[in-house]
Design a protein around this motif. Structure first.
Motif, PDB file in Angstrom:
ATOM      1  N   SER A 232       0.845  -1.185   0.000  1.00 53.85           N
ATOM      2  CA  SER A 232       0.000   0.000   0.000  1.00 53.85           C
ATOM      3  C   SER A 232       0.885   1.242   0.000  1.00 53.85           C
ATOM      4  O   SER A 232       2.046   1.184   0.412  1.00 53.85           O
ATOM      5  CB  SER A 232      -0.901   0.013   1.236  1.00 53.85           C
ATOM      6  N   PRO A 233       0.359   2.377  -0.435  1.00 55.91           N
ATOM      7  CA  PRO A 233       1.152   3.614  -0.401  1.00 55.91           C
ATOM      8  C   PRO A 233       1.697   3.964   0.984  1.00 55.91           C
ATOM      9  O   PRO A 233       2.855   4.375   1.087  1.00 55.91           O
ATOM     10  CB  PRO A 233       0.171   4.665  -0.915  1.00 55.91           C
ATOM     11  N   PRO A 234       0.920   3.795   2.088  1.00 56.38           N
ATOM     12  CA  PRO A 234       1.508   4.083   3.401  1.00 56.38           C
ATOM     13  C   PRO A 234       2.696   3.179   3.727  1.00 56.38           C
ATOM     14  O   PRO A 234       3.692   3.632   4.288  1.00 56.38           O
ATOM     15  CB  PRO A 234       0.343   3.847   4.366  1.00 56.38           C
ATOM     16  N   ASP A 235       2.590   1.877   3.374  1.00 54.34           N
ATOM     17  CA  ASP A 235       3.713   0.976   3.601  1.00 54.34           C
ATOM     18  C   ASP A 235       4.929   1.401   2.784  1.00 54.34           C
ATOM     19  O   ASP A 235       6.068   1.372   3.262  1.00 54.34           O
ATOM     20  CB  ASP A 235       3.325  -0.454   3.225  1.00 54.34           C
ATOM     21  N   GLN A 236       4.701   1.795   1.547  1.00 54.20           N
ATOM     22  CA  GLN A 236       5.801   2.220   0.698  1.00 54.20           C
ATOM     23  C   GLN A 236       6.446   3.493   1.235  1.00 54.20           C
ATOM     24  O   GLN A 236       7.677   3.624   1.245  1.00 54.20           O
ATOM     25  CB  GLN A 236       5.287   2.432  -0.723  1.00 54.20           C
ATOM     26  N   ALA A 237       5.624   4.424   1.695  1.00 52.82           N
ATOM     27  CA  ALA A 237       6.156   5.667   2.263  1.00 52.82           C
ATOM     28  C   ALA A 237       6.988   5.369   3.504  1.00 52.82           C
ATOM     29  O   ALA A 237       8.058   5.957   3.709  1.00 52.82           O
ATOM     30  CB  ALA A 237       5.005   6.609   2.607  1.00 52.82           C
ATOM     31  N   PHE A 238       6.495   4.450   4.330  1.00 55.82           N
ATOM     32  CA  PHE A 238       7.218   4.063   5.536  1.00 55.82           C
ATOM     33  C   PHE A 238       8.587   3.487   5.203  1.00 55.82           C
ATOM     34  O   PHE A 238       9.604   3.851   5.795  1.00 55.82           O
ATOM     35  CB  PHE A 238       6.377   3.051   6.312  1.00 55.82           C
ATOM     36  N   ALA A 239       8.642   2.575   4.236  1.00 50.36           N
ATOM     37  CA  ALA A 239       9.915   1.967   3.873  1.00 50.36           C
ATOM     38  C   ALA A 239      10.876   3.005   3.296  1.00 50.36           C
ATOM     39  O   ALA A 239      12.079   2.996   3.598  1.00 50.36           O
ATOM     40  CB  ALA A 239       9.684   0.829   2.874  1.00 50.36           C
ATOM     41  N   ARG A 240      10.360   3.904   2.467  1.00 51.73           N
ATOM     42  CA  ARG A 240      11.203   4.970   1.919  1.00 51.73           C
ATOM     43  C   ARG A 240      11.748   5.861   3.036  1.00 51.73           C
ATOM     44  O   ARG A 240      12.903   6.304   3.005  1.00 51.73           O
ATOM     45  CB  ARG A 240      10.405   5.823   0.933  1.00 51.73           C
ATOM     46  N   LEU A 241      10.910   6.137   4.025  1.00 55.41           N
ATOM     47  CA  LEU A 241      11.347   6.948   5.158  1.00 55.41           C
ATOM     48  C   LEU A 241      12.544   6.316   5.839  1.00 55.41           C
ATOM     49  O   LEU A 241      13.554   6.974   6.108  1.00 55.41           O
ATOM     50  CB  LEU A 241      10.200   7.112   6.158  1.00 55.41           C
ATOM     51  N   HIS A 242      12.428   5.035   6.103  1.00 51.55           N
ATOM     52  CA  HIS A 242      13.515   4.411   6.846  1.00 51.55           C
ATOM     53  C   HIS A 242      14.764   4.248   5.995  1.00 51.55           C
ATOM     54  O   HIS A 242      15.886   4.365   6.501  1.00 51.55           O
ATOM     55  CB  HIS A 242      13.062   3.063   7.400  1.00 51.55           C
ATOM     56  N   LEU A 243      14.608   4.013   4.705  1.00 53.39           N
ATOM     57  CA  LEU A 243      15.781   3.978   3.837  1.00 53.39           C
ATOM     58  C   LEU A 243      16.467   5.339   3.786  1.00 53.39           C
ATOM     59  O   LEU A 243      17.706   5.427   3.751  1.00 53.39           O
ATOM     60  CB  LEU A 243      15.367   3.534   2.430  1.00 53.39           C
TER      61      LEU A 243
END
Length: 465
Positions: A232-243
């Motif tokens: 989902s977009p929130p999951d993708q945003a979360f992963a990008r944040l941590h990267l």
């Protein structure tokens, strides 16, 4: 944020959800060890409170629980309330509503929503007093959101006893153990969570395990797997944040900027990503863009870390009036915290130590560490003691903050200044070198001081030779 207290915790982001996919689909099943990484060597350190929205009752291998209310839209409070008007005795529905309020409270910084969450969760427990692991998991997440980690542990143990195979409950258990400084027990809970459901949330926790042990290549590999698994977009945003955060912690501001910008393309109003991009811009000398991103993050949700980051960036740019405006907001927030009796977080302690009353910072740190002996709190308390001139007392806490091998420029800088005051210039020199090697732009105010202090120490050493 410039006032960085070590690795940014993935579980503070709204997408850090160890429950099921919002559409009821099972997550990816690739085992954690398949990536060549064994979580057993790590100690998982998380801040809980953003887990298990919907459906709380889904276990591995179960696409969807068919009981009424189990498949309500992820985080849709209106839909959950509508379901409960039709079926007021549905314990799962009440548990989901409670978790949705917890989530909304964390993302909006509105603690009043926690009262609504508790009401819904207790209604669930009243309807089903026994074996109600959904509500027990929710109560654990609520306690963690309120920074009552001892209570969070009690509820998480109840939930895992009622259903040992529920990944969300294991996530709350891991988070509680982490903040209580019980790292080995936290690791075991993360391993169980990952074995049960190797999805975005559990992979993020596995990544964080390695991040806090200082193994950033493994942390990045697992976070990239989390991004690949993001449904989902929130999951993708979360992963990008941590990267982005992982890149920033190695001084790679350009990669941090690229990852944060990629995340914002799919979530333009994501405050954590805006803060991450602000930090990257600041490190690259893009002052205007950094101020703009911080300002946008604060406008969305005025969390202390964003307000402090903006204030200290403005101060570093010589804009003292603008900095004072942000500091006034922080002081108002601190008055509210004290009135409610909530425990102080690390940002509040560090702000008071650097910009307020050092005696108050020491008191805040002492109280916080009793309830939450996590490494970030150890560091904040050490810094408060240092700023109060109590460096001999501060050093053991600074050592504990770095005891896991965490690559934190700020922690090393804090310990360096403590060593310097104690006259141990050799130890101070090594910590300053480490801080600047990890990230030469780790803080808009402290990084320049680190370089100045290191130059002074090297000059003193050269003169002595």
């Amino acid at each position: 944020m410039p006032q960085q207290t070590g690795p940014v915790d993935p579980a503070t982001h709204p997408a850090a959800d160890p429950a099921a996919d919002p559409n009821g689909r099972p997550r990816g099943r690739g085992m954690l060890r398949a990536a060549g990484v064994t979580v057993a060597l790590g100690a998982a350190l998380f801040l809980a409170g953003t887990i298990g929205l919907s459906p709380l009752n889904q276990d591995p291998g179960t696409a969807k629980d068919e009981r009424p209310g189990a498949s309500s839209p992820h985080g849709s409070i209106d839909a959950l309330r509508a379901d409960l008007r039709r079926l007021p005795e549905n314990p799962v529905g009440w548990a989901q509503l409670g978790m949705a309020y917890v989530q909304q409270g964390r993302t909006s910084a509105d603690p009043a929503l926690y009262a609504k969450a508790e009401s819904a969760l207790r209604r669930s427990l009243k309807v089903q007093p026994r074996d109600n692991y959904q509500a027990e998991t929710g109560m654990g997440a609520l306690a963690a959101a309120r920074h009552d980690f001892a209570s969070a542990l009690i509820w998480a143990r109840k939930a895992t006893a009622a259903n040992p195979s529920n990944a969300a409950a294991q996530g709350v258990l891991a988070d509680a153990y982490t903040q209580l400084g019980r790292y080995e027990e936290s690791y075991r809970a993360v391993q169980r969570m990952t074995d049960l459901r190797p999805d975005t949330s559990s992979l993020a926790r596995a990544s964080y395990t390695w991040e806090l042990r200082g193994d950033l290549p493994r942390a990045r590999a697992l976070m990239k797997r989390a991004l690949d698994d993001a449904a989902s977009p929130p999951d993708q945003a979360f992963a990008r944040l941590h990267l982005a955060t992982l890149a920033q912690e190695t001084g790679d501001a350009r990669t941090a900027l690229r990852e944060a910008s990629a995340g914002l393309r799919g979530a333009k109003d994501d405050a954590p990503l805006l803060e991450a991009r602000a930090r990257a811009h600041a490190a690259l000398g893009h002052d205007r863009q950094a101020v703009a991103d911080y300002t946008a993050a604060v406008a969305i949700v005025p969390l202390p870390q964003y307000v402090l980051g903006l204030g200290e960036l403005q101060q570093s740019l010589g804009r003292n009036a603008q900095a004072r405006t942000q500091y006034a907001v922080l002081r108002a927030q601190e008055q509210v915290r004290r009135a409610t009796g909530a425990p102080a977080d690390t940002d509040a302690i560090l702000f008071e130590a650097d910009h307020g009353d050092t005696a108050s910072a020491v008191t805040m740190g002492r109280d916080a560490i009793k309830a939450r002996p996590f490494i970030a709190v150890q560091d904040a308390y050490a810094w408060a003691l240092h700023r109060a001139g109590r460096d001999a007392e501060a050093l053991p806490y600074a050592d504990r903050a770095l005891s896991l091998g965490t690559r934190s420029a700020l922690y090393h800088y804090h310990r360096a200044m403590i060593h310097d005051e104690l006259g141990d210039t050799s130890a101070a020199r090594e910590d300053l070198k480490q801080a600047l090697a990890v990230d030469p732009h780790f803080h808009p105010l402290h990084a320049p001081r680190a370089r100045t202090t290191l130059d002074r120490i090297l000059g003193r050493s050269e003169g002595a030779s």
